[in-house]
Write a protein that holds these residues in place. Structure first.
Motif, PDB file in Angstrom:
ATOM      1  N   LYS A 178      -4.361  -8.358 -10.202  1.00  0.00           N
ATOM      2  CA  LYS A 178      -5.516  -9.029 -10.794  1.00  0.00           C
ATOM      3  C   LYS A 178      -5.412 -10.546 -10.633  1.00  0.00           C
ATOM      4  N   SER A 179      -4.199 -11.084 -10.806  1.00  0.00           N
ATOM      5  CA  SER A 179      -4.027 -12.544 -10.762  1.00  0.00           C
ATOM      6  C   SER A 179      -3.961 -13.096  -9.339  1.00  0.00           C
ATOM      7  N   GLU A 180      -3.326 -12.350  -8.449  1.00  0.00           N
ATOM      8  CA  GLU A 180      -3.124 -12.866  -7.089  1.00  0.00           C
ATOM      9  C   GLU A 180      -4.159 -12.359  -6.094  1.00  0.00           C
ATOM     10  N   GLY A 181      -4.729 -11.189  -6.359  1.00  0.00           N
ATOM     11  CA  GLY A 181      -5.667 -10.619  -5.400  1.00  0.00           C
ATOM     12  C   GLY A 181      -4.928  -9.850  -4.313  1.00  0.00           C
ATOM     13  N   PHE A 182      -5.689  -9.377  -3.346  1.00  0.00           N
ATOM     14  CA  PHE A 182      -5.113  -8.562  -2.286  1.00  0.00           C
ATOM     15  C   PHE A 182      -4.699  -9.432  -1.107  1.00  0.00           C
ATOM     16  N   LEU A 183      -3.620  -9.075  -0.462  1.00  0.00           N
ATOM     17  CA  LEU A 183      -3.107  -9.859   0.668  1.00  0.00           C
ATOM     18  C   LEU A 183      -4.083  -9.894   1.824  1.00  0.00           C
ATOM     19  N   ARG A 193       0.832  -1.205   0.000  1.00  0.00           N
ATOM     20  CA  ARG A 193       0.000   0.000   0.000  1.00  0.00           C
ATOM     21  C   ARG A 193       0.873   1.264   0.000  1.00  0.00           C
ATOM     22  N   GLN A 194       2.018   1.204   0.688  1.00  0.00           N
ATOM     23  CA  GLN A 194       2.879   2.379   0.811  1.00  0.00           C
ATOM     24  C   GLN A 194       3.635   2.683  -0.491  1.00  0.00           C
ATOM     25  N   MET A 195       4.031   1.613  -1.215  1.00  0.00           N
ATOM     26  CA  MET A 195       4.882   1.792  -2.399  1.00  0.00           C
ATOM     27  C   MET A 195       4.251   1.083  -3.594  1.00  0.00           C
ATOM     28  N   ARG A 196       3.883   1.844  -4.605  1.00  0.00           N
ATOM     29  CA  ARG A 196       3.168   1.300  -5.755  1.00  0.00           C
ATOM     30  C   ARG A 196       4.111   0.676  -6.788  1.00  0.00           C
ATOM     31  N   ASP A 197       5.420   0.910  -6.667  1.00  0.00           N
ATOM     32  CA  ASP A 197       6.337   0.387  -7.685  1.00  0.00           C
ATOM     33  C   ASP A 197       7.077  -0.865  -7.222  1.00  0.00           C
ATOM     34  N   ILE A 198       6.520  -1.565  -6.231  1.00  0.00           N
ATOM     35  CA  ILE A 198       7.115  -2.831  -5.772  1.00  0.00           C
ATOM     36  C   ILE A 198       6.058  -3.928  -5.720  1.00  0.00           C
ATOM     37  N   TRP A 199       6.542  -5.163  -5.622  1.00  0.00           N
ATOM     38  CA  TRP A 199       5.683  -6.318  -5.351  1.00  0.00           C
ATOM     39  C   TRP A 199       6.404  -7.175  -4.327  1.00  0.00           C
ATOM     40  N   ASN A 239       9.561 -16.070   0.851  1.00  0.00           N
ATOM     41  CA  ASN A 239      10.208 -17.308   0.403  1.00  0.00           C
ATOM     42  C   ASN A 239      10.112 -18.392   1.472  1.00  0.00           C
ATOM     43  N   ASP A 240      10.704 -19.560   1.167  1.00  0.00           N
ATOM     44  CA  ASP A 240      10.602 -20.717   2.072  1.00  0.00           C
ATOM     45  C   ASP A 240      11.292 -20.492   3.407  1.00  0.00           C
ATOM     46  N   LEU A 241      12.204 -19.525   3.456  1.00  0.00           N
ATOM     47  CA  LEU A 241      12.922 -19.250   4.705  1.00  0.00           C
ATOM     48  C   LEU A 241      12.204 -18.211   5.565  1.00  0.00           C
ATOM     49  N   GLY A 242      11.043 -17.779   5.106  1.00  0.00           N
ATOM     50  CA  GLY A 242      10.291 -16.789   5.858  1.00  0.00           C
ATOM     51  C   GLY A 242      10.771 -15.368   5.645  1.00  0.00           C
ATOM     52  N   GLN A 243      11.592 -15.166   4.612  1.00  0.00           N
ATOM     53  CA  GLN A 243      12.104 -13.835   4.302  1.00  0.00           C
ATOM     54  C   GLN A 243      11.176 -13.135   3.299  1.00  0.00           C
ATOM     55  N   ILE A 244      11.049 -11.821   3.449  1.00  0.00           N
ATOM     56  CA  ILE A 244      10.237 -11.056   2.512  1.00  0.00           C
ATOM     57  C   ILE A 244      11.092 -10.708   1.293  1.00  0.00           C
ATOM     58  N   VAL A 245      10.585 -11.053   0.117  1.00  0.00           N
ATOM     59  CA  VAL A 245      11.277 -10.770  -1.142  1.00  0.00           C
ATOM     60  C   VAL A 245      10.564  -9.596  -1.810  1.00  0.00           C
ATOM     61  N   VAL A 246      11.314  -8.520  -2.062  1.00  0.00           N
ATOM     62  CA  VAL A 246      10.754  -7.314  -2.678  1.00  0.00           C
ATOM     63  C   VAL A 246      11.264  -7.222  -4.114  1.00  0.00           C
ATOM     64  N   LYS A 247      10.330  -6.980  -5.030  1.00  0.00           N
ATOM     65  CA  LYS A 247      10.682  -6.886  -6.449  1.00  0.00           C
ATOM     66  C   LYS A 247      10.187  -5.557  -7.006  1.00  0.00           C
ATOM     67  N   LYS A 248      11.054  -4.854  -7.729  1.00  0.00           N
ATOM     68  CA  LYS A 248      10.629  -3.601  -8.347  1.00  0.00           C
ATOM     69  C   LYS A 248       9.883  -3.923  -9.646  1.00  0.00           C
ATOM     70  N   VAL A 249       8.674  -3.350  -9.790  1.00  0.00           N
ATOM     71  CA  VAL A 249       7.838  -3.647 -10.958  1.00  0.00           C
ATOM     72  C   VAL A 249       7.264  -2.354 -11.528  1.00  0.00           C
ATOM     73  N   SER A 250       6.858  -2.418 -12.798  1.00  0.00           N
ATOM     74  CA  SER A 250       6.197  -1.278 -13.446  1.00  0.00           C
ATOM     75  C   SER A 250       4.722  -1.251 -13.032  1.00  0.00           C
ATOM     76  N   ASN A 251       4.047  -0.157 -13.343  1.00  0.00           N
ATOM     77  CA  ASN A 251       2.624  -0.032 -13.024  1.00  0.00           C
ATOM     78  C   ASN A 251       1.799  -1.085 -13.734  1.00  0.00           C
ATOM     79  N   ILE A 252       2.155  -1.398 -14.977  1.00  0.00           N
ATOM     80  CA  ILE A 252       1.401  -2.397 -15.754  1.00  0.00           C
ATOM     81  C   ILE A 252       1.536  -3.776 -15.119  1.00  0.00           C
ATOM     82  N   VAL A 253       2.789  -4.146 -14.772  1.00  0.00           N
ATOM     83  CA  VAL A 253       3.023  -5.450 -14.137  1.00  0.00           C
ATOM     84  C   VAL A 253       2.324  -5.503 -12.784  1.00  0.00           C
ATOM     85  N   ARG A 254       2.377  -4.418 -12.055  1.00  0.00           N
ATOM     86  CA  ARG A 254       1.735  -4.360 -10.727  1.00  0.00           C
ATOM     87  C   ARG A 254       0.232  -4.652 -10.842  1.00  0.00           C
TER      88      ARG A 254
END
Length: 515
Positions: free
Chosen positions: A231-236, A201-207, A211-226
């Motif tokens: 749409k595919s995964e839904g809201f957390l 919610r705070q940052m619109r350019d990330i996803w 992972n299996d180790l319980g770590q949060i993986v942050v990925k930089k994405v474009s608005n289109i990919v976001r």
């Protein structure tokens, strides 16, 4: 199999599949308390509605800590039942406006300690659950203001993650990933999902993902990919709510499939199931019965059944003691297993809920002619046992059982006895009277005033013995209770009626004389 919070999601599909494929399901529960005060103790004076009110208070103050469930599936070719047994640790989870409060009773906790309940698993690994009312409340919040679902996070941890990610994302390339090291705070149930939801919610350019180790993986994405990912995964927040439902999914499947439910002395179990996984218990006993019968239409109580079989099968000595453990050892003995032919076998030992299968088989075979004796399917068992369906044992009350699917049976308890203290120097006392008359069996006392009381006796034999022993007693007068003679309330109403009638007569006579 023990099922805890960390294994529940992986175990759930096979558990639900076993329920769907089963012929019937047996349940057992453990809870943190039984009575909120002495006034909630069971009494021979209790009507079913009064007992329901007492138990409702218990259920709304305490919580389940363990739920045992066994699925029984018949394998016709071998006259055998496949049994899968699960022991679930449960714990209510606080989220947004849902914050369950519950009490603990020392005697119950001592009992659980003696039976080796792992309190660490209860507290740290208990599976969450929601009833329909709680789920509806959270879904409404999710629709109006999703941030309410994630308002109870570790803010210090969130600020640290936000700072790290904000600095990283400024110089990161699209599709580049950052792994945020895990922490003990993220090991708590669904904490990482909440952190992820707030970061998104705070940052619109990330996803984000975990992972299996319980770590949060942050990925930089474009608005289109976001937008595509959303749409595919839904809201957390939806995933968080789905995790919060937890064990409620198991109960929901039992309700959906309408499988026969087996328990032992199970009234309190049923109230806990209704309150904690379905809806808030209604104030009305009649409404509770009606609604419970809609969601669980086929219920069998082995305590009630054993009591009935003791009367119906007098040639079977296996039902003399209706305690579940004693029933199990009696029916699992050589005589118990071979009193009738074609007893179905079971691939698991030491499952006390096999008592139901053994009882229904003995009773069914006893009803057959010699030429009809052969292995029986579960449908045949249900037909034979239909007279016991939805009859729930009621210990120490005005009636022996309640009927979930119709009017309750009439009482077969002895009539109440009326006690009058003859000695002017002695005042009526509950404890004193219970000690005096308790020598003749189980009794309960209800004081009317300082000199009079009503006595409820558990057995007809005990009632007769008391009447005989106190026929001409110097301290106590004991007779059968008569509501017209002995009820202060009824006598007050009757005398009020007499007085009113007298006033009307005098007024009528006086009025006629004046005319």
């Amino acid at each position: 199999m023990e099922v805890s919070r960390s294994t529940f999601e992986d175990d759930l599909p096979i558990i639900l599949e076993n329920i769907h494929e089963s012929d019937y399901v047996a349940i057992d529960t453990e809870f943190t308390g039984l009575q909120t005060n002495d006034g909630n103790n069971p009494s021979l004076f209790d009507t079913p509605a009064e007992r329901y009110t007492k138990l409702k208070q218990t259920v709304t103050h305490f919580t389940l800590c363990q739920f045992g469930l066994s699925t029984f599936t018949r394998i016709p070719k071998f006259n055998k039942y496949e049994v899968n047994t699960y022991n679930f640790y449960l714990f209510p989870i606080a989220c947004s406006t849902i914050d369950v409060r519950f009490c603990c009773q020392a005697s119950c906790l001592e009992f659980l300690c003696q039976h080796h309940l792992d309190f660490n698993k209860f507290m740290y690994e208990g599976i969450p659950y929601l009833n329909k009312d709680q789920e509806s409340e959270l879904r409404q919040q999710l629709h109006i203001q999703p941030s309410l679902i994630t308002n109870d996070v570790d803010n210090k941890l969130l600020r640290m993650y936000s700072s790290i990610i904000s600095e990283w994302v400024q110089n990161a390339n699209e599709n580049e990933e950052l792994i945020v090291q895990g922490s003990e705070a993220l090991q708590a149930f669904y904490s990482s999902l909440k952190i992820e939801a707030i970061l998104r919610r705070q940052m619109r350019d990330i996803w984000t993902s975990t992972n299996d180790l319980g770590q949060i993986v942050v990925k930089k994405v474009s608005n289109i990919v976001r937008k595509e990912l959303e749409k595919s995964e839904g809201f957390l927040e939806e995933r968080i709510l789905d995790k919060l439902l937890g064990f409620s999914k198991v109960i929901g499947t039992l309700i959906e499939t309408k499988k026969p439910i087996i328990g032992h002395n199970m009234l309190l179990d049923l109230l806990f199931i209704y309150q904690q996984f379905y809806r808030e218990l209604p104030d009305s006993y009649t409404e509770f019965k009606k609604e419970l019968n809609l969601i669980l239409p086929t219920v069998f109580d082995t305590k009630f059944i054993a009591n009935e079989l003791r009367k119906k099968l007098k040639d079977c000595p296996f039902f003399n003691d209706t305690c579940l453990e004693d029933l199990y050892f009696s029916l699992d003995s050589h005589d118990g297993r071979y009193i009738v032919l074609h007893s179905p076998t079971m691939e698991i030992v030491n499952n006390k809920h096999y008592v139901f299968l053994r009882m229904v088989h003995i009773f069914t075979m006893k009803q057959l002619q010699l030429r009809e004796i052969q292995p029986q399917g579960f449908v045949a068992y249900l037909h034979t046992f239909k007279q016991f369906k939805n009859c729930i044992n009621l210990s120490r009350a005005t009636i022996h059982c309640l009927n979930l699917n119709g009017p309750d049976p009439r009482s077969v308890r002895p009539e109440w006895l009326y006690i009058e203290l003859k000695d002017s120097n002695i005042l009526a006392c509950n404890t004193q009277l219970a000690n005096v008359f308790g020598a003749y069996g189980s009794v309960d006392v209800k004081l009317l005033d300082k000199k009079h009381a009503i006595l409820a006796v558990a057995t007809h034999r005990g009632s007769k013995d008391i009447l005989k022993a106190f026929h001409k007693h110097k301290s106590f007068r004991v007779v059968k209770y008569n509501v017209l003679k002995h009820s202060p309330r009824v006598r007050l109403v009757l005398w009020s009626g007499v007085a009113m009638t007298a006033v009307v007569c005098i007024w009528t006579i006086f009025s006629s004389q004046r005319q």
